[in-house]
Design an enzyme around this catalytic site. Structure first.
Site, PDB file in Angstrom:
ATOM      1  CG  HIS A  86     -28.697  74.040 -11.756  1.00  0.00           C
ATOM      2  ND1 HIS A  86     -29.114  72.735 -11.863  1.00  0.00           N
ATOM      3  CD2 HIS A  86     -29.727  74.805 -12.205  1.00  0.00           C
ATOM      4  CE1 HIS A  86     -30.350  72.709 -12.333  1.00  0.00           C
ATOM      5  NE2 HIS A  86     -30.737  73.953 -12.555  1.00  0.00           N
ATOM      6  CG  ASP A 165     -38.155  70.746  -7.660  1.00  0.00           C
ATOM      7  OD1 ASP A 165     -38.745  71.826  -7.869  1.00  0.00           O
ATOM      8  OD2 ASP A 165     -37.461  70.180  -8.516  1.00  0.00           O
ATOM      9  NE  ARG A 172     -42.985  76.115 -10.836  1.00  0.00           N
ATOM     10  CZ  ARG A 172     -41.651  76.117 -10.967  1.00  0.00           C
ATOM     11  NH1 ARG A 172     -40.912  75.236 -10.331  1.00  0.00           N
ATOM     12  NH2 ARG A 172     -41.045  77.019 -11.710  1.00  0.00           N
ATOM     13  CB  SER A 187     -37.659  74.633  -8.592  1.00  0.00           C
ATOM     14  OG  SER A 187     -37.307  73.589  -9.447  1.00  0.00           O
ATOM     15  CE  LYS A 191     -34.195  70.815  -9.384  1.00  0.00           C
ATOM     16  NZ  LYS A 191     -35.266  71.044 -10.296  1.00  0.00           N
TER      17      LYS A 191
END
Ligand code: URA
Length: 439
Positions: A86, A165, A172, A187, A191
């Protein structure tokens, strides 16, 4: 779970900088996904968390509560260690399209769930969607079938993945509470854990085109995610990489697909390849395919040279209904018809790139979206002809802009012109790999 909490008491507790218990955090997440629960109380709690922070136990609890708020992919039918990757978000960051087929060609099962681009950053799913016919809407059962067959699948996020999330991020985004290390860490990790990975390589971007502008905050985010990973029994390696200039030369969806293909064919070098191979090497180590980084880098390089990496990309495209001819015929990918060149008005060295604004300029061409429902133009974008530190002459082309209309190329040009500075003094760039945590 104790549901008898008074939410106002919890807000006050965090406002007064006290630590929330596991049950209290679970209750907060339960309220966040309850569509009848008032957003203003959730926002207030997020602001208290933003201002006073969360310790590692609270962050791990928040991560797992968000993970458990929706579907968790069960990848156990696939043999081997499932390693995900990621990026915290950058410009011209096409590493996934390079490292996913390369790592799969080395024997790692790659189940990659990716997102769409928003704001100044691009998204892997948009890039793949620019390939004619390519299908990114894959169900979990099809993903498992495809990985068993080809060792690779790249898919969009399933609807019910970490819904807490989705809700918290959307609040947010409009309440000034994005840039919080525990909130970003939970967050991202929620995921990834919900996507079923056993281990994770994180690319923590650092610089003027990233969430984390300075090295110390990138280090803190990287360390937090490695520690949280450990506490939830997932091995995480975080690589801090430079984002003081776009990572690749091409910004925009089909343009980035072309650049990734050139690298997989062994025809292009540079920072994008360097970062992709570094992250790919750690994926091979975490997946127990290689014992050392040197061995892993050699294997990845070999699979560029012997064509196995590009062959794996072809298999991926075919198995997800895309047209594999694009690999040898880029004219099958779209390229927007209006073109504008940015010409240097002076000789000197490129000494500054405002990467965030360069990403915004690309978005302005139509390559990105401003709101999540915007349609994008797959053929739009920017080709940078030079990198930070390059010596250039007056009259040199610095960049080419592609868009559907002249107006869009002009708007992008305005932003681009003010985003690149040229000075008479030579400029030394920093390395693309700044630090590795957790290796
Ligand atoms: N990326 C995410 O997925 N979440 C954040 O909070 C920031 C970046």
């Amino acid at each position: 779970m104790n549901t008898a909490f008074n939410f106002i008491d919890l807000i006050i507790k965090k406002r007064d900088n006290k630590t929330l218990t596991t049950d209290e955090i679970n209750y907060f997440v339960k309220c966040a996904v309850d569509k009848d629960f008032p957003d203003y109380q959730i926002s207030s709690m997020l602001m208290a968390m933003f201002l006073n922070g969360l310790d590692n136990r609270e962050t791990a609890d928040l991560t797992m509560a968000m993970t458990n708020s929706g579907e968790i992919l069960d990848l156990s039918p696939i043999e081997g260690i499932k390693v995900d990757k990621h990026s915290t978000g950058g410009v011209a960051d096409t590493t996934t399209l390079i490292l996913a087929p390369l790592a799969a060609s080395c024997g790692l099962p790659v189940v990659k769930m990716s997102g769409k681009g928003l704001g100044h950053t691009g998204g892997t799913i948009d890039k793949l969607d620019s390939i004619p016919g390519f299908n990114t809407e894959i169900s979990s059962s099809d993903a498992i079938r495809l990985v068993k067959k080809n060792n690779i699948v790249i898919m969009g996020q399933t609807q019910n993945l970490a819904p807490a999330d989705k809700k918290l991020y959307s609040i947010r985004d409009v309440t000034g509470t994005v840039e919080s290390i525990p909130l970003i860490a939970s967050s991202i990790l929620s995921k990834k854990i919900a996507a079923g990975c056993d281990a994770l390589v994180l690319d923590v971007k650092c610089g003027n085109g990233a969430f984390m502008k300075d090295f110390n905050s990138a280090m803190e985010l990287a360390k937090t995610m490695v520690d949280i990973g450990e506490s939830v029994k997932k091995k995480v390696i975080a690589v801090i990489t430079d984002m003081n200039e776009p990572l690749g030369k091409n910004i925009g969806n089909s343009l980035e697909v072309m650049e990734a293909i050139e690298i997989l064919k062994g025809k292009a070098e540079g920072r994008l390849k360097e970062v992709a191979l570094e992250l790919g090497a750690y994926m091979l180590i975490l997946g127990n395919i290689c014992a050392t980084k040197e061995e892993a880098r050699t294997k990845l390089e070999e699979n560029i040279k012997n064509g196995k990496g590009i062959e794996k990309l072809k298999e991926l495209i075919i198995s997800q209904n895309g047209n594999p001819e694009i690999i040898n015929n880029y004219s099958l990918l779209s390229l927007s018809s209006c073109k504008k060149e940015i010409i240097s008005e002076q000789s000197g060295y490129i000494s500054y790139m405002d990467t965030y604004n360069i990403g915004k300029a690309a978005s302005e061409t139509g390559a990105g979206r401003k709101t999540k429902d915007d349609k994008i133009d797959y053929g739009a974008g920017i080709i940078l002809k030079h990198s930070l530190g390059d010596k250039i002459e007056k009259g040199d082309v610095i960049a080419e802009i592609y868009a559907k209309t002249k107006e869009k190329t002009e708007n992008a040009a305005k932003i681009l012109n003010s985003s690149i500075k040229i000075s008479s003094e030579p400029f030394k760039t920093r390395k693309s790999i700044l630090k590795v945590i957790g290796a």
